[in-house]
Write a protein that holds these residues in place. Structure first.
Motif, PDB file in Angstrom:
ATOM      1  N   ILE A 268       0.863  -1.183   0.000  1.00 56.07           N
ATOM      2  CA  ILE A 268       0.000   0.000   0.000  1.00 56.07           C
ATOM      3  C   ILE A 268       0.900   1.234   0.000  1.00 56.07           C
ATOM      4  O   ILE A 268       1.776   1.364   0.861  1.00 56.07           O
ATOM      5  N   PRO A 269       0.743   2.153  -0.950  1.00 54.15           N
ATOM      6  CA  PRO A 269       1.596   3.351  -0.970  1.00 54.15           C
ATOM      7  C   PRO A 269       1.451   4.166   0.313  1.00 54.15           C
ATOM      8  O   PRO A 269       0.329   4.427   0.776  1.00 54.15           O
ATOM      9  N   VAL A 270       2.579   4.536   0.901  1.00 56.39           N
ATOM     10  CA  VAL A 270       2.573   5.364   2.107  1.00 56.39           C
ATOM     11  C   VAL A 270       3.289   6.695   1.896  1.00 56.39           C
ATOM     12  O   VAL A 270       3.148   7.615   2.698  1.00 56.39           O
ATOM     13  N   SER A 271       4.067   6.817   0.810  1.00 58.83           N
ATOM     14  CA  SER A 271       4.767   8.079   0.554  1.00 58.83           C
ATOM     15  C   SER A 271       5.217   8.105  -0.901  1.00 58.83           C
ATOM     16  O   SER A 271       5.540   7.068  -1.480  1.00 58.83           O
ATOM     17  N   VAL A 272       5.214   9.311  -1.468  1.00 56.77           N
ATOM     18  CA  VAL A 272       5.675   9.516  -2.838  1.00 56.77           C
ATOM     19  C   VAL A 272       6.830  10.506  -2.793  1.00 56.77           C
ATOM     20  O   VAL A 272       6.742  11.544  -2.125  1.00 56.77           O
ATOM     21  N   ASP A 273       7.887  10.173  -3.479  1.00 57.33           N
ATOM     22  CA  ASP A 273       9.078  11.032  -3.461  1.00 57.33           C
ATOM     23  C   ASP A 273       9.500  11.317  -4.895  1.00 57.33           C
ATOM     24  O   ASP A 273       9.667  10.403  -5.700  1.00 57.33           O
ATOM     25  N   LYS A 274       9.630  12.576  -5.213  1.00 61.14           N
ATOM     26  CA  LYS A 274      10.137  12.983  -6.523  1.00 61.14           C
ATOM     27  C   LYS A 274      11.622  13.285  -6.410  1.00 61.14           C
ATOM     28  O   LYS A 274      12.066  13.884  -5.428  1.00 61.14           O
ATOM     29  N   ALA A 275      12.382  12.870  -7.389  1.00 66.36           N
ATOM     30  CA  ALA A 275      13.804  13.173  -7.385  1.00 66.36           C
ATOM     31  C   ALA A 275      14.010  14.677  -7.390  1.00 66.36           C
ATOM     32  O   ALA A 275      13.344  15.414  -8.129  1.00 66.36           O
ATOM     33  N   ASN A 276      14.925  15.146  -6.566  1.00 67.59           N
ATOM     34  CA  ASN A 276      15.231  16.572  -6.467  1.00 67.59           C
ATOM     35  C   ASN A 276      16.639  16.812  -6.987  1.00 67.59           C
ATOM     36  O   ASN A 276      17.617  16.398  -6.355  1.00 67.59           O
ATOM     37  N   PRO A 277      16.772  17.450  -8.152  1.00 67.19           N
ATOM     38  CA  PRO A 277      18.108  17.650  -8.731  1.00 67.19           C
ATOM     39  C   PRO A 277      19.052  18.441  -7.833  1.00 67.19           C
ATOM     40  O   PRO A 277      20.263  18.313  -7.943  1.00 67.19           O
ATOM     41  N   LEU A 278      18.502  19.257  -6.925  1.00 66.83           N
ATOM     42  CA  LEU A 278      19.339  20.098  -6.075  1.00 66.83           C
ATOM     43  C   LEU A 278      19.681  19.434  -4.746  1.00 66.83           C
ATOM     44  O   LEU A 278      20.487  19.960  -3.976  1.00 66.83           O
ATOM     45  N   ALA A 279      19.035  18.286  -4.461  1.00 67.23           N
ATOM     46  CA  ALA A 279      19.287  17.621  -3.185  1.00 67.23           C
ATOM     47  C   ALA A 279      20.665  16.969  -3.183  1.00 67.23           C
ATOM     48  O   ALA A 279      21.138  16.455  -4.199  1.00 67.23           O
ATOM     49  N   LEU A 280      21.311  16.975  -2.015  1.00 70.32           N
ATOM     50  CA  LEU A 280      22.634  16.369  -1.872  1.00 70.32           C
ATOM     51  C   LEU A 280      22.550  14.962  -1.306  1.00 70.32           C
ATOM     52  O   LEU A 280      23.570  14.283  -1.179  1.00 70.32           O
ATOM     53  N   THR A 281      21.330  14.536  -0.943  1.00 73.29           N
ATOM     54  CA  THR A 281      21.152  13.199  -0.381  1.00 73.29           C
ATOM     55  C   THR A 281      20.180  12.407  -1.243  1.00 73.29           C
ATOM     56  O   THR A 281      19.450  12.957  -2.074  1.00 73.29           O
ATOM     57  N   TYR A 282      20.147  11.097  -1.012  1.00 69.28           N
ATOM     58  CA  TYR A 282      19.216  10.230  -1.715  1.00 69.28           C
ATOM     59  C   TYR A 282      17.809  10.373  -1.127  1.00 69.28           C
ATOM     60  O   TYR A 282      17.642  10.811   0.019  1.00 69.28           O
ATOM     61  N   PRO A 283      16.795   9.994  -1.881  1.00 69.89           N
ATOM     62  CA  PRO A 283      15.424  10.057  -1.352  1.00 69.89           C
ATOM     63  C   PRO A 283      15.287   9.222  -0.079  1.00 69.89           C
ATOM     64  O   PRO A 283      15.838   8.118   0.018  1.00 69.89           O
ATOM     65  N   GLU A 284      14.528   9.766   0.892  1.00 71.01           N
ATOM     66  CA  GLU A 284      14.387   9.098   2.180  1.00 71.01           C
ATOM     67  C   GLU A 284      12.922   8.981   2.576  1.00 71.01           C
ATOM     68  O   GLU A 284      12.080   9.791   2.186  1.00 71.01           O
ATOM     69  N   TYR A 285      12.653   7.974   3.382  1.00 69.64           N
ATOM     70  CA  TYR A 285      11.342   7.783   3.992  1.00 69.64           C
ATOM     71  C   TYR A 285      11.561   7.701   5.497  1.00 69.64           C
ATOM     72  O   TYR A 285      12.348   6.869   5.982  1.00 69.64           O
ATOM     73  N   LYS A 286      10.898   8.570   6.249  1.00 69.32           N
ATOM     74  CA  LYS A 286      11.068   8.592   7.695  1.00 69.32           C
ATOM     75  C   LYS A 286      10.256   7.468   8.322  1.00 69.32           C
ATOM     76  O   LYS A 286       9.036   7.381   8.135  1.00 69.32           O
ATOM     77  N   LEU A 287      10.923   6.597   9.067  1.00 70.33           N
ATOM     78  CA  LEU A 287      10.262   5.459   9.701  1.00 70.33           C
ATOM     79  C   LEU A 287       9.452   5.913  10.908  1.00 70.33           C
ATOM     80  O   LEU A 287       9.766   6.918  11.553  1.00 70.33           O
TER      81      LEU A 287
END
Length: 763
Positions: A473-492
């Motif tokens: 079941i989808p719980v979060s959607v993350d779009k790639a951010n070209p300006l971000a310095l970190t990888y996409p994250e999901y807070k547990l």
């Protein structure tokens, strides 16, 4: 049976008619009444009209005697199209508005026989939820050629009817609260209105709809969404009680010649259209309380919009409309020859187009002009090439090799001064789907799940989408951010304990094909996440697709039609999202969560437990800017609830509802849900605080339910209503900790943007 008029009676009747029209400029000769020329005189009693053929004392009987071609001569009086004393609420049929009269003919002329337009009044007094369900409309004309002259057409639902010739025929307004109350529609080829007063407020609709409409020396009283957007107005005066008199003027648009606009409100910004479209103003005057007012064509004009003005003044001083987007305004210096042909509109085959370099070109044409000159926005020649085709067409070949999408206009102009534009989105060449330099994995550490991957970017932006799943079941959607310095994250969170996370990645670069979806599963189940005492979100990562399951730790994102809206027929489409995260408009600032369909519902079910005291804070922006919040008073409200059992729909909340009491305020009251049935637990309070930057706070503290609502938008100077809300009630304890938001309002211009939500519990 009526008897044929005797000669003496006929002479007296015609003499009376001549007196009635004395003083009218260019008054026509009135022929003796016959089946093609009917006379209406409200001052006659029933016995007087019984002996006179083709003479009537009410509008209804005259309409019943129409021929294909008929002229109605109407003596001074107040004629009620719909009986205002009938208490029954009227409803429309077949999905249309309720009408006072539906009239069919080929050619119909209505002529008032008074000295002034005020002397002959055709009136009604119903509007949306004020004697009617639906936007009550006086007339629905199915007439090829309709002419109306020297009279008043007024829906006096929210306006007092004052009748100087006989004050006893006057009538007080039905309600102070402005509501949708129309004059009429015309389904036909041509409307001509001369010396006609059109009176209402919201959604005036002064006989809208004919293929060609001309208003000459007419008066209009209106708020928003009111005027006929496909018409020519000559020597008219328009009283503006709202901010945007047109809903739209798409197609050829509207033209005003020698007209006066009078601002009756305190808006600092005024626009002609809500949804845009061409408008032409020649020798017109705008009268406002302040010289510092801003006048625009529309609040959010598209780059392709072209409107015309000549000799336009604000409070007697020259003024250029829409100066914030000057490309939308064409200032004419010589307009006489141009407007002889009608509204100066140049028809272009497309107003917007999307192209990609290396793919098919676009052909544009201006079909109603013999000679057209084409050009591109300055400095955009490297993104497209224009190849003329004949005298009125051009081929647009995309040549964007920059690697980035270019936005600009192709413009067409004619020797007589008309202009049109097509707004282009030209993409660079489409690249293949990106290749992975490092295949995706999920790493769990320090309370977050991190999605690790690397793509071959080829000097393009990463536009990949990552969808986090728990139990599929989808719980979060993350779009790639070209300006971000970190990888996409999901807070547990606590809700993830005992579950194994997964993620779906849809790889894509800017200007590339979409790659095959990649699924990645975490290597182990989530453990040891602490109990959650708080929930915070700005909704940017909320999955908006339909999700109707009610499960601990999940958002339920679906639609629902509450039982208390049963009398209002509306529905939603389950195959389309009910919510959407997007940029706002009007009063909704920035980005947030908006209702995509009427009936949008959002619920959060916390993990199992016994929940005690609870607070909920929700920051919202209604798109409506005047404080009315919703489209109309037709069961349109938003409930914000806490201490809620999302399975049985039981709990407490705050209802925010548009009612018939006020046009620029909403009602607030605390409510109790019990198995889906809602009852009020406080008296409603009307307030003006439901505006941009509105903070809704609700709390439950040891059996005390409270709500506080305030806004950062200043209080309107013309309102005596409170500008904040405080409500309290003692309620029975409940063990639930769920959150419930239900919106039953119409969408589009009547939505409420959710910006941030914060909830705190005690367990």
């Amino acid at each position: 049976m009526k008897q044929t008029l005797k000669p003496l009676l006929l002479i007296l009747l015609l003499a009376g008619t001549a007196l009635a029209v004395a003083g009218r400029t260019g008054a026509p000769d009135i022929p003796p009444p016959d089946k093609y020329h009917l006379l209406i005189d409200g001052s006659l009693n029933d016995s007087e009209v019984q002996s006179r053929q083709f003479v009537f004392n009410n509008l209804q009987e005259a309409i019943e005697n129409l021929q294909d071609t008929t002229t109605l001569y109407i003596r001074p009086w107040v004629y009620w199209v719909d009986n205002p004393d009938v208490p029954e609420v009227v409803r429309g049929e077949n999905g249309r508005e309720p009408f006072g009269m539906v009239i069919h003919a080929k050619k119909l002329t209505l002529i008032g026989l008074g000295n002034r337009p005020e002397d002959v009044v055709l009136a009604s007094q119903r509007g949306q939820m004020q004697g009617a369900v639906g936007n009550f409309t006086m007339f629905d004309f199915h007439v090829d050629h309709l002419t109306v002259e020297n009279m008043t057409l007024g829906n006096y639902c929210n306006v007092d009817l004052s009748y100087e010739l006989r004050p006893s025929l006057g009538r007080k307004k039905r309600s102070e609260a402005i509501t949708q109350a129309h004059v009429g529609y015309v389904h036909g080829k041509q409307l001509t209105a001369r010396r006609v007063r059109f009176v209402s407020r919201l959604n005036l609709n002064p006989l809208n709809g004919a293929r060609e409409s001309v208003y000459d020396s007419c008066h209009f009283e209106c708020t928003d969404d009111a005027l006929n957007g496909n018409a020519i107005y000559r020597h008219c005066d328009i009283d503006l009680y709202g901010q945007k008199p047109f809903w739209s003027t798409f197609s050829r648009g509207a033209m005003f010649i020698d007209c006066d606009f009078h601002v009756k409100g305190s808006n600092r910004e005024m626009y002609f259209c809500k949804q845009g479209g061409p408008v032409t103003l020649i020798d017109c005057r705008y009268h406002a309380p302040s010289d510092s007012i801003y006048i625009g064509w529309t609040a959010y004009p598209q780059p392709w919009l072209r409107c015309y003005q000549k000799n336009f003044t604000l409070n007697g001083k020259p003024y250029q409309i829409g100066i914030r987007q000057p490309q939308n305004t064409i200032v004419l210096h010589q307009a006489d020859s141009l407007i002889k042909r009608g509204i100066p509109y140049l028809n272009i085959s497309r107003h917007e187009a999307e192209l990609r370099t290396g793919e098919a070109p676009l052909t544009l044409a201006c079909s109603d002009s013999e000679s057209v000159k084409w050009r591109l926005t300055d400095y955009c020649e490297r993104y497209a090439t224009l190849v003329p085709i004949g005298r009125d067409s051009v081929q647009v070949i995309p040549t964007n090799e920059s690697g980035k999408t270019a936005l600009f206009c192709v413009m067409a102009s004619t020797p007589d001064g008309r202009e049109a534009a097509c707004y282009l989105t030209v993409h660079p060449r489409l690249l293949p789907a990106p290749a992975f330099l490092r295949m995706p994995t999920i790493q769990l550490k320090k309370g977050v799940a991190q999605f690790i991957y690397d793509l071959d970017l080829q000097d393009r932006y990463d536009e990949s989408e990552i969808i986090w799943l728990r139990d599929d079941i989808p719980v979060s959607v993350d779009k790639a951010n070209p300006l971000a310095l970190t990888y996409p994250e999901y807070k547990l969170s606590e809700a993830d304990n005992g579950h194994r996370l997964s993620a779906l990645m849809i790889p894509k670069l800017h200007g590339s094909l979409t790659g095959d979806t990649v699924r990645v599963d975490a290597s182990k189940a989530i453990k040891h996440q602490k109990k959650t005492e708080r929930l915070e979100t700005d909704f940017h990562d909320l999955p908006c697709q339909w999700q109707s399951q009610v499960l601990p730790g999940y958002w339920t994102v679906d639609g629902f039609k509450p039982a208390d809206t049963a009398e209002f027929p509306w529905s939603f489409d389950r195959s389309n999202p009910m919510w959407e995260y997007k940029e706002g408009f009007n009063g909704a600032v920035g980005y947030g969560l908006l209702q995509a369909q009427r009936g949008a519902r959002l619920m959060y079910t916390p993990t199992d437990g016994n929940y005690g005291d609870m607070t909920l804070t929700l920051l919202v922006d209604p798109t409506k800017t005047a404080g009315q919040g919703f489209g109309s008073a037709t069961g349109q409200y938003m409930d914000v609830c806490l201490k809620f059992d999302t399975k049985t729909l039981t709990g407490y909340g705050l209802r925010i509802e548009r009612t018939v009491k006020h046009a620029k305020a909403v009602d607030f009251m605390l409510v109790e849900y019990k198995n889906g049935v809602v009852k009020p637990i406080t008296t409603p309070i009307s307030s003006t605080c439901y505006r941009t930057g509105c903070t809704i706070g609700i709390s439950y503290d040891n059996g005390r339910l409270s709500a506080h609502v305030e806004t950062k938008t200043p209080k309107p100077a013309d309102s005596a209503l409170p500008h904040q809300v405080d409500l309290q009630a003692n309620v029975a304890p409940l063990p639930f900790g769920g959150i419930h938001i239900q919106h039953t309002g119409s969408c589009g211009e009547s939505t409420t943007m959710l910006h941030r939500l914060k909830a705190e519990w005690k367990r």
